[in-house]
Design a protein around this motif. Structure first.
Motif, PDB file in Angstrom:
ATOM      1  N   HIS A 165      -6.472   3.492  -4.452  1.00 57.53           N
ATOM      2  CA  HIS A 165      -5.387   3.861  -5.464  1.00 57.53           C
ATOM      3  C   HIS A 165      -5.836   3.813  -6.919  1.00 57.53           C
ATOM      4  CE1 HIS A 165      -3.591   2.209  -1.849  1.00 57.53           C
ATOM      5  NE2 HIS A 165      -2.597   3.225  -2.113  1.00 57.53           N
ATOM      6  N   LEU A 216       0.637  -1.293   0.037  1.00 59.24           N
ATOM      7  CA  LEU A 216      -0.160  -0.094  -0.085  1.00 59.24           C
ATOM      8  C   LEU A 216       0.890   1.322  -0.016  1.00 59.24           C
ATOM      9  CD1 LEU A 216      -2.812  -0.861   2.258  1.00 59.24           C
ATOM     10  CD2 LEU A 216      -3.040  -0.963  -0.191  1.00 59.24           C
ATOM     11  N   ASN A 217       2.063   1.336   0.685  1.00 63.88           N
ATOM     12  CA  ASN A 217       2.799   2.569   0.828  1.00 63.88           C
ATOM     13  C   ASN A 217       3.607   2.738  -0.559  1.00 63.88           C
ATOM     14  OD1 ASN A 217       2.445   2.550   3.506  1.00 63.88           O
ATOM     15  ND2 ASN A 217       4.466   1.798   3.799  1.00 63.88           N
ATOM     16  N   ASP A 258       0.780   6.439  -6.885  1.00 65.07           N
ATOM     17  CA  ASP A 258      -0.304   7.513  -7.176  1.00 65.07           C
ATOM     18  C   ASP A 258       0.386   8.851  -7.264  1.00 65.07           C
ATOM     19  OD1 ASP A 258      -2.409   5.646  -7.042  1.00 65.07           O
ATOM     20  OD2 ASP A 258      -3.272   6.107  -5.130  1.00 65.07           O
ATOM     21  N   TYR A 259       1.239   8.993  -6.235  1.00 69.88           N
ATOM     22  CA  TYR A 259       1.973  10.435  -6.041  1.00 69.88           C
ATOM     23  C   TYR A 259       2.730  10.720  -7.546  1.00 69.88           C
ATOM     24  CZ  TYR A 259       5.877  13.562  -5.199  1.00 69.88           C
ATOM     25  OH  TYR A 259       6.932  14.497  -5.200  1.00 69.88           O
ATOM     26  N   THR A 282      -3.068   4.618  -9.702  1.00 71.16           N
ATOM     27  CA  THR A 282      -2.265   3.386 -10.081  1.00 71.16           C
ATOM     28  C   THR A 282      -3.177   2.389 -10.800  1.00 71.16           C
ATOM     29  OG1 THR A 282      -0.732   4.023  -8.280  1.00 71.16           O
ATOM     30  CG2 THR A 282      -0.716   1.810  -9.120  1.00 71.16           C
ATOM     31  N   ASP A 329       0.714   4.146  -2.851  1.00 68.74           N
ATOM     32  CA  ASP A 329       0.843   5.682  -2.621  1.00 68.74           C
ATOM     33  C   ASP A 329       1.906   6.490  -3.350  1.00 68.74           C
ATOM     34  OD1 ASP A 329      -1.141   5.096  -0.611  1.00 68.74           O
ATOM     35  OD2 ASP A 329       0.115   5.541   1.130  1.00 68.74           O
ATOM     36  N   TYR A 330       2.930   5.870  -3.431  1.00 65.07           N
ATOM     37  CA  TYR A 330       4.403   6.351  -4.159  1.00 65.07           C
ATOM     38  C   TYR A 330       3.664   6.339  -5.595  1.00 65.07           C
ATOM     39  CZ  TYR A 330       8.929   7.942  -5.616  1.00 65.07           C
ATOM     40  OH  TYR A 330      10.044   8.364  -6.152  1.00 65.07           O
TER      41      TYR A 330
END
Lengths: 222, 222
Positions: free
Chosen positions: B184, B138-139, B145-146, B187, B142-143
């Motif tokens: 997400h 999940l982390n 997605d960013y 992604t 997140d990256y």
């Protein structure tokens, strides 16, 4: 001027420094201890690893593979991924061999037991882990002996990033007392030649706090 | 014709296959289970890892990084390490991110718990290890997605080896039930686009013995 974020025993930073030295690219060293997970460093490189390079214009280069390919592409002097596409694949295979296999088998356990445990946790190394890493190092030196029986340099007829990568990892393992040189004459001769290069001398003169290398570590004759 | 030694859930072989697919390079698949340490395979690649590629003339290419750079250098179609030297360094940084960080955090523990333990040791997975891998996944999402908030593709304005590498690793993690797609969207949209490419379809239709993927695994709409 480039800045290179690293610590003296980071094998991946050593690889980059040997390449920059051979190519004549200047840089300032910035000491970074990635295990401290400094916020400003993590902002620059979310992977939290050295080496990272930054220039005056704010260009940030991350990861030793990406950095080496960048300077190989932008600086013509001293090509280190050279020859036919097949030669270049062989050089990159050996770079990956040392960055992944040799690092995982030998350098990472030595760094953990002899550097991180001492610096961070104030613990003694585990003798069993050290013995295993040193045994695996001998297998790797058998392989470099075999390669050097068939070639002038590890990756082929000329010096390449394969040699610089191997020397970077072997030098960290040697600093941490993990290399028994007896019986590995070809690799020893090859490594002695690399040690005498101007790109290698500054690395060999540096010391990591608290940890001293063995007597022979910085000697060309060892 | 090239032969590619691999097994269906090898993320590094998937990366190479996506690149070959985009570039239109033909190859035959040869099933190799590196954990069996077959003598003939170890003679070809002493590192004992997939992927390995061999052609009719006896050329042997080893290591996914070396293989991808080889085809990038020799096949002009669909350049995947493209742009300025700085763009190319950013693409390679992200390839290393997925090959090292995402693989170590997510794919390697999932493969160990859900594939190797089942195939080799006939053991059940450790739920604690699975939970930790899924949390780290999940982390990572997140990256991505960013990154996709700021760029069309992970590595920049065009599709690159960064996207293929990320998709290769994510697809193995997804096969092994390690990806929770809720929340997400960027992604997910990016991955849906990749899934619909002709280079990706054959991979999604393959199955690893004994282990079935979740229902949504091979669907473009998921």
């Amino acid at each position: 001027m480039w800045q290179l974020f690293q610590f003296p025993l980071c094998p991946f930073s050593r690889k980059v420094r040997l390449l920059l030295g051979e190519k004549g690219v200047g840089y300032d060293l910035v000491r970074e201890s990635p295990w401290e997970r400094r916020d400003e460093f993590l902002d620059m490189n979310p992977a939290g690893r050295t080496p990272v390079m930054v220039d005056d214009k704010g260009t940030v280069l991350i990861d030793s593979w990406a950095i080496c390919e960048f300077f190989e592409e932008t600086v013509n002097k001293a090509p280190m991924i050279n020859g036919t596409a097949i030669n270049r694949a062989e050089i990159r295979r050996l770079v990956a061999w040392f960055d992944e296999q040799f690092f995982a088998d030998v350098v990472a356990p030595l760094m953990h037991e002899r550097m991180k445990k001492r610096l961070i946790d104030r613990l003694s190394p585990d003798a069993r882990v050290l013995r295993e890493a040193m045994k695996l190092a001998l297998n790797h030196l058998d392989y470099t002996d075999y390669l050097l029986d068939h070639r002038n340099w590890l990756g082929g007829a000329t010096m390449s990033l394969a040699d610089l990568t191997a020397a970077a990892h072997i030098s960290v393992a040697d600093y941490l007392g993990g290399i028994d040189w007896r019986g590995h004459e070809q690799t020893k001769r090859w490594y002695s030649g690399l040690k005498s290069r101007p790109s290698f001398r500054p690395l060999l003169s540096e010391r990591m706090e608290v940890i001293s290398p063995p007597q022979h570590y910085d000697k060309v004759d060892f």
